[in-house]
Design a protein around this motif. Structure first.
Motif, short mmCIF file in Angstrom:
data_model
loop_
_atom_site.label_atom_id
_atom_site.label_comp_id
_atom_site.label_asym_id
_atom_site.label_seq_id
_atom_site.Cartn_x
_atom_site.Cartn_y
_atom_site.Cartn_z
N CYS A 181 3.71 0.64 2.83
CA CYS A 181 3.89 -0.54 3.67
C CYS A 181 3.87 -1.78 2.78
CB CYS A 181 2.86 -0.63 4.78
SG CYS A 181 1.17 -0.76 4.20
N VAL A 182 4.57 -2.79 3.23
CA VAL A 182 4.67 -4.06 2.51
C VAL A 182 4.23 -5.15 3.47
CG1 VAL A 182 6.20 -5.65 1.29
CG2 VAL A 182 6.66 -3.18 1.20
N LEU A 219 -1.75 3.63 7.09
CA LEU A 219 -1.16 2.51 6.36
C LEU A 219 -1.33 1.21 7.15
CD1 LEU A 219 2.09 4.20 5.03
CD2 LEU A 219 0.33 3.14 3.60
N ILE A 220 -1.10 1.27 8.45
CA ILE A 220 -1.23 0.06 9.27
C ILE A 220 -2.70 -0.35 9.36
CG2 ILE A 220 -0.98 -0.85 11.62
CD1 ILE A 220 1.72 0.68 11.73
N GLN A 221 -3.62 0.60 9.48
CA GLN A 221 -5.05 0.25 9.49
C GLN A 221 -5.44 -0.44 8.19
OE1 GLN A 221 -6.70 4.14 10.29
NE2 GLN A 221 -6.83 3.75 12.50
N LYS A 222 -4.98 0.07 7.07
CA LYS A 222 -5.27 -0.56 5.77
C LYS A 222 -4.67 -1.97 5.72
CE LYS A 222 -6.77 -0.16 1.47
NZ LYS A 222 -8.18 0.00 1.16
N LEU A 226 6.93 2.60 6.22
CA LEU A 226 7.87 3.71 6.12
C LEU A 226 7.13 4.95 5.64
CD1 LEU A 226 10.80 4.57 6.37
CD2 LEU A 226 11.18 3.75 4.07
N VAL A 227 7.28 6.04 6.38
CA VAL A 227 6.71 7.33 6.01
C VAL A 227 7.86 8.32 5.94
CG1 VAL A 227 5.15 9.20 6.71
CG2 VAL A 227 4.50 6.81 7.12
N PHE A 274 0.84 -1.19 0.00
CA PHE A 274 0.00 0.00 0.00
C PHE A 274 0.88 1.24 0.00
CE2 PHE A 274 -2.77 -3.17 2.08
CZ PHE A 274 -3.81 -3.15 1.15
N LYS A 275 0.39 2.28 -0.65
CA LYS A 275 1.13 3.55 -0.67
C LYS A 275 0.22 4.65 -0.15
CE LYS A 275 -0.11 4.58 -5.45
NZ LYS A 275 0.35 4.89 -6.79
#
Length: 184
Positions: A105-106, A138-141, A124-125, A86-87
């Protein structure tokens, strides 16, 4: 006005994601965990403590970091049944013109345990976008994706000296479950 959109990354984003990643581990080698060392993106050495107490495990990007990371991320794009990327993209309000990828995130599903489990491989942000809730989005997604695949058991790894990230992950409900040791 700008907003952040979390979407699935495309293979055409790989070079940008790689640049974000390599720039970050070059400036912040404490991000490098055993996963990066195992895949050849990072390297590390144990330096015995001197009289001042300096020493310990010192990590840095490997000379082949870019090539190894591109192999890694392309491998994730090749296995989208068990992986996702996700980006977080900065979007200008009033137009859909993309300005910049702010983070990514991967994730992957691994089945070498008692039951399949999720691995949040990288989050990573970019520094200029930290503190704006992007990592949390990102973590929620990621958690939504894992749930959609029936995965409840989720792990992540983090570099030894990446203390700010450790505290962040704990605030999100993650708990340390082990230490990784490497024989020199």
């Amino acid at each position: 006005m700008k907003h952040i959109e979390i979407t699935t990354a495309k293979r055409s984003d790989a070079e940008i994601l790689c640049n974000i990643f390599i720039n970050h581990i070059t400036e912040h080698p404490e991000y490098i965990s055993h996963g990066e060392i195992q895949m050849g993106v990072g390297e590390g050495t144990y330096v015995p403590s001197d009289k001042s107490g300096a020493g310990g495990f010192i990590s840095k990007p490997s000379p082949f970091a870019r090539e190894k990371w591109m192999n890694y991320i392309n491998g994730k794009f090749d296995t989208l049944e068990t992986s996702s990327i996700f980006k977080a993209t900065v979007i200008s309000s009033g137009s859909l013109e993309v300005e910049e990828i702010a983070g990514f995130c991967v994730l992957e599903i691994t089945d070498d345990g008692d039951a399949p489990f999720g691995m949040l491989c990288d989050v990573l942000v970019k520094e200029e976008y930290r503190g704006k809730g992007i990592g949390t989005k990102l973590i929620q997604k990621s958690m939504e994706w894992f749930r959609s695949k029936g995965i409840k058991d989720i792990y992540l790894e983090s570099g030894l000296g990446n203390h700010a990230a450790h505290a962040y992950f704990e605030r999100l409900g993650f708990h340390q479950v082990s230490h990784i040791f490497k024989l020199e």
